[in-house]
Design an enzyme around this catalytic site. Structure first.
Site, mmCIF file in Angstrom:
data_model
loop_
_atom_site.group_PDB
_atom_site.id
_atom_site.type_symbol
_atom_site.label_atom_id
_atom_site.label_comp_id
_atom_site.label_asym_id
_atom_site.label_seq_id
_atom_site.Cartn_x
_atom_site.Cartn_y
_atom_site.Cartn_z
ATOM 1 N N HIS A 214 0.818 -1.219 0.000
ATOM 2 C CA HIS A 214 0.000 0.000 0.000
ATOM 3 C C HIS A 214 0.852 1.270 0.000
ATOM 4 O O HIS A 214 0.356 2.344 -0.323
ATOM 5 C CB HIS A 214 -1.011 0.001 1.151
ATOM 6 N N ASP B 261 0.044 -7.553 1.539
ATOM 7 C CA ASP B 261 0.462 -6.149 1.623
ATOM 8 C C ASP B 261 1.987 -6.008 1.640
ATOM 9 O O ASP B 261 2.533 -5.201 2.385
ATOM 10 C CB ASP B 261 -0.152 -5.469 2.853
ATOM 11 N N SER C 253 4.775 2.471 7.920
ATOM 12 C CA SER C 253 4.372 1.337 7.085
ATOM 13 C C SER C 253 5.518 0.863 6.203
ATOM 14 O O SER C 253 6.166 1.658 5.522
ATOM 15 C CB SER C 253 3.198 1.733 6.190
#
Length: 372
Positions: free
Chosen positions: A119, A149, A222
């Site tokens: 993402h 992901d 992230s």
């Protein structure tokens, strides 16, 4: 009573005012992570992405708590489940526009391969990495795996880059961990905490198996690594639960074993091929087990076999309960999905099923899971 107490202290003196000793407990100092940080921090990078996206006018106020997710990402369901506001109705589409985002990543090889979140680099038109020393490097996306992901990048410029190893084993709940990343654009930020739990399912897909950690993780972390005290990567930070969008001590990381498997396939093929069974399944509750004559409430009950799918071709049908794959017992529907996904498409397997009050063996050829 106050007078009695005063007299007792005066009579017996300071000898009675001793600290309480707790037998059987070791008194230890909190560890210093400085040496580990010195070794691993040079391998962690900030990831800057310029992406072209098509967005509706009301998409500016998406749910807080999970940073940088593209519209429609399955992790949005996790936020809604825990009380976040929904995305709202979609308005008319606008023309593609440039979007700048940032995250974290880390080198896993000397020749410049970098792991991050899918993402973080979704729809990327341009990717830049900023190293711990401040150098900016251009990179390309080698492959992505939306279902876990994860994404693999490669630096365009040749060189010998500092890298870190993925841990070969799972951390224990309660062990110290370090999160290193780029929260709010503050590259090289280090936070410490413990493994709070393992095997977390946050509703993002059938392969959820997250580590939960309480090290501070925020927007921009992230794709960054979580390290054990040996300096090995035990997880890739991917999501947080937060009513406000900031850290509240509940973060989720993809386990190193998953990262290892996905990265190997992305490096070789640019995508991940998973086995596919082609059924809709539901859990075997105690009531269901009793109704079909199973002793234990375990396995995966087939609600529907996809027409012309791998299961249907093998003769599986609605009402069958899958108990084992190649002799290994299946606890529940989630475990069945994970187990089948580990097989290469075309692999031959044996399924143990429960049908009409009896166990049966069925030969089964694993199919290829459709692209995400």
């Amino acid at each position: 009573m106050a007078g009695l107490a005063d007299n007792f202290l005066n009579t017996h003196g300071a000898a009675n005012a001793q600290p309480i000793q707790l037998s059987g407990l070791q008194q230890t100092q909190l560890p210093s992570f400085a040496d580990v940080v010195d070794r691993v921090k040079p391998a962690v990078v900030s990831v800057r992405v310029k992406a072209k996206v098509v967005a509706s006018a009301d998409e500016q106020g998406g749910p807080a708590g999970i940073e940088g997710l593209p519209p429609g990402h399955p992790l949005e369901r996790f936020l809604r489940r825990f009380g976040e506001e929904g995305m709202g109705p979609r308005g008319p589409q606008q023309q593609p526009r440039a979007q700048l985002s940032q995250g974290s990543g880390f080198f896993v090889s000397q020749d410049g391969y970098v792991v991050t979140n899918n993402h973080v680099v979704a729809n990327a038109a341009e990717v830049q990495l900023v190293t711990d020393s401040g150098k900016t490097l251009s990179a390309k996306v080698i492959g992505t795996d939306p279902r876990t992901d994860l994404a693999l990048l490669k630096v365009n410029e040749s060189g010998n880059y500092p890298f870190v190893q993925l841990a070969s084993g799972k951390p224990r709940t309660g062990e110290w961990v370090l999160a290193v990343g780029n929260p709010f654009g503050l590259g090289g930020t280090v936070t410490a905490g413990i493994v709070s739990a393992q095997g977390r399912d946050i509703g993002s897909g059938p392969y959820d198996d997250f580590l939960q950690i309480d090290a501070a993780v925020n927007r921009g972390n992230s794709g960054g690594p979580t390290f054990n005290q040996k300096g090995e990567v035990v997880g890739v930070n991917t999501a947080i639960y937060s009513p406000s969008g900031g850290n509240v001590g509940i973060a989720f990381a993809i386990p190193a074993a998953t990262v290892q498997s996905v990265v190997e396939q992305l490096k070789e093929h640019g995508s991940v091929a998973r086995g596919f069974i082609g059924v809709q399944i539901q859990p075997v509750t105690a009531e269901v087990a009793d109704a079909i004559g199973l002793k234990d409430a375990k396995g995966a009950l087939i609600a529907e076999a996809q027409a012309n799918g791998p299961a249907a071709k093998a003769g599986l049908k609605r009402g069958d309960t899958i108990l084992a794959v190649n002799g290994e017992k299946i606890a529940d529907a989630r475990e069945l999905s994970r187990k089948i996904a580990t097989f290469a498409p075309g692999a031959k397997t044996n399924l143990t099923i429960w049908r009409d009050g009896k166990e049966r063996e069925v030969s089964f050829e694993v199919g290829r899971q459709p692209a995400a």
